[in-house]
Design an enzyme around this catalytic site. Structure first.
Site, PDB file in Angstrom:
ATOM      1  N   VAL A 159       0.867  -1.158   0.014  1.00  0.00           N
ATOM      2  CA  VAL A 159       0.046  -0.021   0.048  1.00  0.00           C
ATOM      3  C   VAL A 159       0.832   1.190  -0.119  1.00  0.00           C
ATOM      4  O   VAL A 159       0.595   2.237  -0.725  1.00  0.00           O
ATOM      5  CB  VAL A 159      -1.021   0.087   1.214  1.00  0.00           C
ATOM      6  CG1 VAL A 159      -1.731   1.289   1.368  1.00  0.00           C
ATOM      7  CG2 VAL A 159      -2.049  -1.081   1.092  1.00  0.00           C
ATOM      8  N   GLU A 160       1.943   1.367   0.679  1.00  0.00           N
ATOM      9  CA  GLU A 160       2.867   2.412   0.885  1.00  0.00           C
ATOM     10  C   GLU A 160       3.551   2.675  -0.467  1.00  0.00           C
ATOM     11  O   GLU A 160       3.568   3.902  -0.917  1.00  0.00           O
ATOM     12  CB  GLU A 160       4.001   2.275   2.100  1.00  0.00           C
ATOM     13  CG  GLU A 160       3.388   2.319   3.381  1.00  0.00           C
ATOM     14  CD  GLU A 160       3.010   3.696   3.781  1.00  0.00           C
ATOM     15  OE1 GLU A 160       3.391   4.590   3.167  1.00  0.00           O
ATOM     16  OE2 GLU A 160       2.702   3.796   5.029  1.00  0.00           O
ATOM     17  N   SER A 161       4.102   1.838  -1.096  1.00  0.00           N
ATOM     18  CA  SER A 161       4.915   2.144  -2.308  1.00  0.00           C
ATOM     19  C   SER A 161       4.736   1.365  -3.384  1.00  0.00           C
ATOM     20  O   SER A 161       5.661   1.587  -4.728  1.00  0.00           O
ATOM     21  CB  SER A 161       6.511   1.856  -1.850  1.00  0.00           C
ATOM     22  OG  SER A 161       6.919   0.611  -1.429  1.00  0.00           O
TER      23      SER A 161
ATOM     24  N   TYR B 104      -6.425   4.948   4.464  1.00  0.00           N
ATOM     25  CA  TYR B 104      -5.258   3.918   4.341  1.00  0.00           C
ATOM     26  C   TYR B 104      -5.409   2.652   5.224  1.00  0.00           C
ATOM     27  O   TYR B 104      -5.097   1.763   4.507  1.00  0.00           O
ATOM     28  CB  TYR B 104      -4.211   4.933   5.016  1.00  0.00           C
ATOM     29  CG  TYR B 104      -2.758   4.086   5.023  1.00  0.00           C
ATOM     30  CD1 TYR B 104      -1.798   3.913   4.062  1.00  0.00           C
ATOM     31  CD2 TYR B 104      -2.426   3.632   6.483  1.00  0.00           C
ATOM     32  CE1 TYR B 104      -0.659   3.404   4.371  1.00  0.00           C
ATOM     33  CE2 TYR B 104      -1.317   3.016   6.764  1.00  0.00           C
ATOM     34  CZ  TYR B 104      -0.473   2.854   5.687  1.00  0.00           C
ATOM     35  OH  TYR B 104       0.760   2.219   6.168  1.00  0.00           O
TER      36      TYR B 104
END
Length: 238
Positions: A98-100, A182
């Site tokens: 999800v982050e990168s 998120y």
């Protein structure tokens, strides 16, 4: 002398020429973050300028060695970090996704860096000198996530603290326009990456006992008379 005449005879005040000069560094900075960091950021964004400068400095220090040596695959590093820091299986992989989207050189519009998107101050606190080097960066992200799990004892709140900072989590997921979206993304990805629960063992069926075969009459030996049929007893007398 206080005005400059542009084409067509229009006079432009001297201070109007200062505006493009003041905006040029900001535009160049955001353009570099967008291009080198594989992200999308407005050229006129004035947010997190210091963090973006720090991220580009770390990127410039990292990239020469990266061009020569490349990077190891991320999945074994993530699995090892999960085991080392006793994280729930699949949770760190979901967070990195999800982050990168597993992009090692990603820089966010806020200046977060690397596969786990560590902010410059967070990377410094964790002792991660190169947030774009996958092994120490992933280990730092795993340590930080494990710390939030020990603190909050709840996966949702730990993931929220990773994104928004532990000071923003007061018993609930903060609603800041980002973290409330998120957390469900990470949990959905975790449901995909986590190993399935073990299936219960099927009960073993007991074998039914076989019925005993009826005894067969033994044939008479040679020279012996066959046995006489038994005579019924208790017959009425006439």
């Amino acid at each position: 002398m206080a005005r400059k005449r542009a084409k067509g005879g229009v006079s432009i005040p001297w201070w109007a020429w200062l505006l493009p000069c003041a905006l040029a560094p900001v535009v160049l900075l955001n353009t570099a973050v967008s291009w080198l960091g594989e992200t999308s950021v407005s050229p006129l964004s004035f947010s997190f300028l210091e963090a973006k400068v720090g991220a580009l400095s770390a990127y410039a220090a990292h990239r020469p060695a990266c061009l020569l040596n490349g990077h190891a695959p991320l999945e074994p590093l993530i699995d090892a970090a999960e085991r080392r820091h006793r994280l729930p299986p699949g949770l760190l992989r979901a967070l990195v996704q999800v982050e990168s989207e597993t992009r090692v050189h990603r820089i966010s519009p806020a200046g977060a860096m690397g596969p786990g998107q560590l902010m410059p101050t967070t990377a410094e606190m964790l002792g991660v000198e190169d947030p774009f080097d996958p092994e120490p960066a992933i280990d730092g992200s795993a340590r930080y996530l494990a710390e939030q799990l020990r603190r909050f004892r709840d996966v949702r709140l730990a993931v929220a603290a990773y994104n928004a900072g532990p000071g923003s989590v007061n018993g609930r997921v903060p609603r800041n326009g980002e973290t409330e979206y998120y957390v469900p993304k990470v949990l959905t990805a975790w449901a995909h990456f986590r190993p399935p629960p073990p299936r219960p063992a099927a009960p073993q069926a007991r074998a039914k006992p076989k019925p005993a075969a009826p005894a067969r009459a033994k044939p008479p030996a040679s020279g012996e008379a066959p046995p006489r049929p038994a005579v019924a007893t208790g017959a009425r007398r006439g």
